[in-house]
Design a protein around this motif. Structure first.
Motif, PDB file in Angstrom:
ATOM      1  N   TRP A  76     -16.405  13.776  19.468  1.00 12.50           N
ATOM      2  CA  TRP A  76     -16.179  12.747  18.550  1.00 12.50           C
ATOM      3  C   TRP A  76     -15.110  12.017  18.727  1.00 12.50           C
ATOM      4  CZ3 TRP A  76     -12.805  10.783  14.892  1.00 12.50           C
ATOM      5  CH2 TRP A  76     -13.318  10.146  13.831  1.00 12.50           C
ATOM      6  N   GLU A  77     -13.933  12.544  19.083  1.00 17.66           N
ATOM      7  CA  GLU A  77     -12.676  11.640  19.303  1.00 17.66           C
ATOM      8  C   GLU A  77     -12.957  10.448  20.374  1.00 17.66           C
ATOM      9  OE1 GLU A  77      -8.138  12.314  20.409  1.00 17.66           O
ATOM     10  OE2 GLU A  77      -9.211  13.879  19.417  1.00 17.66           O
ATOM     11  N   LEU A  78     -13.377  11.294  21.618  1.00 17.06           N
ATOM     12  CA  LEU A  78     -13.803  10.098  22.669  1.00 17.06           C
ATOM     13  C   LEU A  78     -14.660   8.854  22.217  1.00 17.06           C
ATOM     14  CD1 LEU A  78     -13.728   9.343  25.593  1.00 17.06           C
ATOM     15  CD2 LEU A  78     -15.600  10.804  25.942  1.00 17.06           C
ATOM     16  N   CYS A  79     -15.804   9.154  21.251  1.00 18.36           N
ATOM     17  CA  CYS A  79     -16.694   8.399  21.104  1.00 18.36           C
ATOM     18  C   CYS A  79     -16.004   7.343  20.216  1.00 18.36           C
ATOM     19  CB  CYS A  79     -17.920   8.725  20.120  1.00 18.36           C
ATOM     20  SG  CYS A  79     -19.015   9.663  21.271  1.00 18.36           S
ATOM     21  N   HIS A  80     -15.120   7.746  19.193  1.00 14.92           N
ATOM     22  CA  HIS A  80     -14.569   7.156  18.152  1.00 14.92           C
ATOM     23  C   HIS A  80     -13.367   6.054  18.835  1.00 14.92           C
ATOM     24  CE1 HIS A  80     -11.326   6.630  15.197  1.00 14.92           C
ATOM     25  NE2 HIS A  80     -12.363   6.282  14.190  1.00 14.92           N
ATOM     26  N   MET A  81     -12.740   6.763  19.929  1.00 11.85           N
ATOM     27  CA  MET A  81     -11.771   5.869  20.543  1.00 11.85           C
ATOM     28  C   MET A  81     -12.295   4.735  21.423  1.00 11.85           C
ATOM     29  SD  MET A  81      -8.727   8.457  21.717  1.00 11.85           S
ATOM     30  CE  MET A  81      -9.622   9.202  23.155  1.00 11.85           C
ATOM     31  N   GLU A  82     -13.330   5.185  21.969  1.00  9.03           N
ATOM     32  CA  GLU A  82     -14.258   3.915  22.800  1.00  9.03           C
ATOM     33  C   GLU A  82     -14.550   2.878  22.021  1.00  9.03           C
ATOM     34  OE1 GLU A  82     -14.603   4.186  26.455  1.00  9.03           O
ATOM     35  OE2 GLU A  82     -12.812   5.208  25.720  1.00  9.03           O
ATOM     36  N   VAL A  83     -15.132   3.117  20.856  1.00  8.03           N
ATOM     37  CA  VAL A  83     -15.584   2.035  19.861  1.00  8.03           C
ATOM     38  C   VAL A  83     -14.695   1.345  19.612  1.00  8.03           C
ATOM     39  CG1 VAL A  83     -16.459   1.264  18.071  1.00  8.03           C
ATOM     40  CG2 VAL A  83     -17.514   3.254  19.123  1.00  8.03           C
ATOM     41  N   LEU A  84     -13.345   1.748  19.221  1.00  2.59           N
ATOM     42  CA  LEU A  84     -12.052   0.947  18.779  1.00  2.59           C
ATOM     43  C   LEU A  84     -11.673   0.176  20.147  1.00  2.59           C
ATOM     44  CD1 LEU A  84      -9.935   3.657  16.643  1.00  2.59           C
ATOM     45  CD2 LEU A  84     -11.124   1.724  15.940  1.00  2.59           C
ATOM     46  N   SER A  85     -11.717   0.777  21.321  1.00  2.00           N
ATOM     47  CA  SER A  85     -11.150   0.066  22.437  1.00  2.00           C
ATOM     48  C   SER A  85     -12.034  -1.164  22.648  1.00  2.00           C
ATOM     49  CB  SER A  85     -11.170   1.029  23.616  1.00  2.00           C
ATOM     50  OG  SER A  85     -10.742   0.494  24.614  1.00  2.00           O
ATOM     51  N   LEU A  86     -13.581  -0.692  22.856  1.00  2.00           N
ATOM     52  CA  LEU A  86     -14.541  -1.875  23.328  1.00  2.00           C
ATOM     53  C   LEU A  86     -14.485  -3.003  22.423  1.00  2.00           C
ATOM     54  CD1 LEU A  86     -17.074   0.632  24.679  1.00  2.00           C
ATOM     55  CD2 LEU A  86     -15.632  -0.947  26.217  1.00  2.00           C
ATOM     56  N   CYS A  87     -14.293  -2.653  21.066  1.00  3.37           N
ATOM     57  CA  CYS A  87     -14.595  -3.524  19.982  1.00  3.37           C
ATOM     58  C   CYS A  87     -13.259  -4.371  19.623  1.00  3.37           C
ATOM     59  CB  CYS A  87     -15.176  -3.309  18.994  1.00  3.37           C
ATOM     60  SG  CYS A  87     -16.910  -2.732  18.856  1.00  3.37           S
ATOM     61  N   ALA A  88     -12.079  -4.233  20.552  1.00  5.96           N
ATOM     62  CA  ALA A  88     -10.828  -4.627  20.238  1.00  5.96           C
ATOM     63  C   ALA A  88     -10.817  -6.319  20.688  1.00  5.96           C
ATOM     64  CB  ALA A  88      -9.679  -4.170  21.034  1.00  5.96           C
ATOM     65  N   LEU A 156     -22.404  -4.766  20.267  1.00  7.24           N
ATOM     66  CA  LEU A 156     -23.402  -5.767  19.457  1.00  7.24           C
ATOM     67  C   LEU A 156     -23.408  -5.768  18.150  1.00  7.24           C
ATOM     68  CD1 LEU A 156     -26.400  -4.723  21.827  1.00  7.24           C
ATOM     69  CD2 LEU A 156     -25.084  -6.917  21.980  1.00  7.24           C
ATOM     70  N   THR A 157     -23.114  -4.554  17.510  1.00 10.43           N
ATOM     71  CA  THR A 157     -22.972  -4.447  16.109  1.00 10.43           C
ATOM     72  C   THR A 157     -21.829  -5.312  15.568  1.00 10.43           C
ATOM     73  OG1 THR A 157     -24.043  -2.148  15.905  1.00 10.43           O
ATOM     74  CG2 THR A 157     -22.865  -2.875  14.118  1.00 10.43           C
ATOM     75  N   ARG A 158     -20.600  -5.154  16.274  1.00  9.04           N
ATOM     76  CA  ARG A 158     -19.484  -6.036  15.856  1.00  9.04           C
ATOM     77  C   ARG A 158     -19.683  -7.496  16.319  1.00  9.04           C
ATOM     78  NH1 ARG A 158     -14.909  -7.395  14.263  1.00  9.04           N
ATOM     79  NH2 ARG A 158     -12.880  -7.249  15.353  1.00  9.04           N
ATOM     80  N   ARG A 159     -20.460  -7.819  17.283  1.00  7.15           N
ATOM     81  CA  ARG A 159     -20.730  -9.391  17.316  1.00  7.15           C
ATOM     82  C   ARG A 159     -21.520  -9.762  16.348  1.00  7.15           C
ATOM     83  NH1 ARG A 159     -22.996 -10.832  23.184  1.00  7.15           N
ATOM     84  NH2 ARG A 159     -20.904 -11.010  23.706  1.00  7.15           N
ATOM     85  N   CYS A 160     -22.469  -9.203  15.738  1.00  2.00           N
ATOM     86  CA  CYS A 160     -23.394  -9.629  14.703  1.00  2.00           C
ATOM     87  C   CYS A 160     -22.641  -9.548  13.647  1.00  2.00           C
ATOM     88  CB  CYS A 160     -24.589  -8.433  14.422  1.00  2.00           C
ATOM     89  SG  CYS A 160     -25.649  -8.519  15.771  1.00  2.00           S
ATOM     90  N   ASP A 161     -21.546  -9.021  13.070  1.00  3.88           N
ATOM     91  CA  ASP A 161     -20.858  -9.070  11.826  1.00  3.88           C
ATOM     92  C   ASP A 161     -19.220  -8.838  12.136  1.00  3.88           C
ATOM     93  OD1 ASP A 161     -19.697  -8.846   9.458  1.00  3.88           O
ATOM     94  OD2 ASP A 161     -21.023  -7.073   8.754  1.00  3.88           O
ATOM     95  N   PRO A 162     -18.598  -9.821  12.770  1.00  2.00           N
ATOM     96  CA  PRO A 162     -17.358  -9.853  12.955  1.00  2.00           C
ATOM     97  C   PRO A 162     -16.368  -9.265  12.130  1.00  2.00           C
ATOM     98  CG  PRO A 162     -18.176 -11.910  13.912  1.00  2.00           C
ATOM     99  CD  PRO A 162     -19.175 -11.269  12.957  1.00  2.00           C
ATOM    100  N   ALA A 163     -16.688  -9.614  10.791  1.00  2.00           N
ATOM    101  CA  ALA A 163     -15.770  -9.136   9.579  1.00  2.00           C
ATOM    102  C   ALA A 163     -15.825  -7.795   9.575  1.00  2.00           C
ATOM    103  CB  ALA A 163     -16.459 -10.060   8.256  1.00  2.00           C
ATOM    104  N   ARG A 164     -16.711  -6.970   9.945  1.00  2.00           N
ATOM    105  CA  ARG A 164     -17.018  -5.434   9.782  1.00  2.00           C
ATOM    106  C   ARG A 164     -15.685  -5.034  10.181  1.00  2.00           C
ATOM    107  NH1 ARG A 164     -22.156  -4.151  11.319  1.00  2.00           N
ATOM    108  NH2 ARG A 164     -22.907  -3.879   9.308  1.00  2.00           N
TER     109      ARG A 164
END
Length: 188
Positions: A76-88, A156-164
């Protein structure tokens, strides 16, 4: 600074349109100075892709080296950290979406991603999820691939809604990834 500028321009304008001159000017240097560090646009792009994948693989390896912690928690931590990193910002994960990222000349990046995918699989196997009688390696790898692409697809989700909120996106993605794996995220 140079890599951040390149990442931003590649992400916003695309690889083909971005010039080394534009990268150098935006970074506040002469193009000739940039060539001291990078031979061209390909090398800049490769450095960005490889740095992102290498950082991710480093995080995965650190988590793999903590066998005293529950595997579900580490996954779970790996998935979580990866999203934070990839969507920075600038979004390094968005570089993965550019068609050029699939080119063979970025073989080192592809090799790093392959090792990262295998690290996910190793953590998944350590959870025992999907290791029930009758479960085969192919179905476990399929779940791993779905989990891996879900995490990378958060861009892609972040790109569709950058305010999220990126934090909310990371939490929801990590929870969903564990559900794909057959793990109750509420227990983690």
């Amino acid at each position: 600074m140079l890599l951040e500028v390149a990442a931003e321009l590649f992400t916003l304008k695309g690889y083909g349109v971005t010039t080394t001159r534009a990268v150098a000017e935006r970074a506040g240097m002469r193009q000739a100075t940039m060539y001291y560090y990078f031979s061209g646009k390909d090398e800049l792009f490769a450095a960005l892709l490889e740095a992102t994948a290498a950082a991710s693989l480093g995080r995965a390896r650190r988590l793999l080296a903590e066998p005293e912690r529950p595997a579900e928690e580490r996954l779970w931590e790996l998935c979580h950290m990866e999203v934070l990193s990839l969507c920075a910002d600038p979004s390094p994960g968005a570089l993965y979406l550019l068609p050029e990222a699939s080119f063979e000349r970025y073989a080192r990046f592809h090799e790093l991603r392959k090792h990262l995918r295998e690290a996910y699989l190793e953590l998944l196997k350590a959870t025992g999820a999907g290791c029930t009688p009758g479960a085969d390696e192919a179905s476990l790898r399929l779940r791993n691939d779905l989990m891996f692409t879900l995490v990378e697809g958060a861009v892609l989700t972040r790109r569709c809604d950058p305010a999220r909120s990126t934090a909310d996106l990371a939490q929801a993605t990590a929870d969903a990834a564990l559900r794909i794996a057959g793990i109750d995220a509420a227990r983690v």
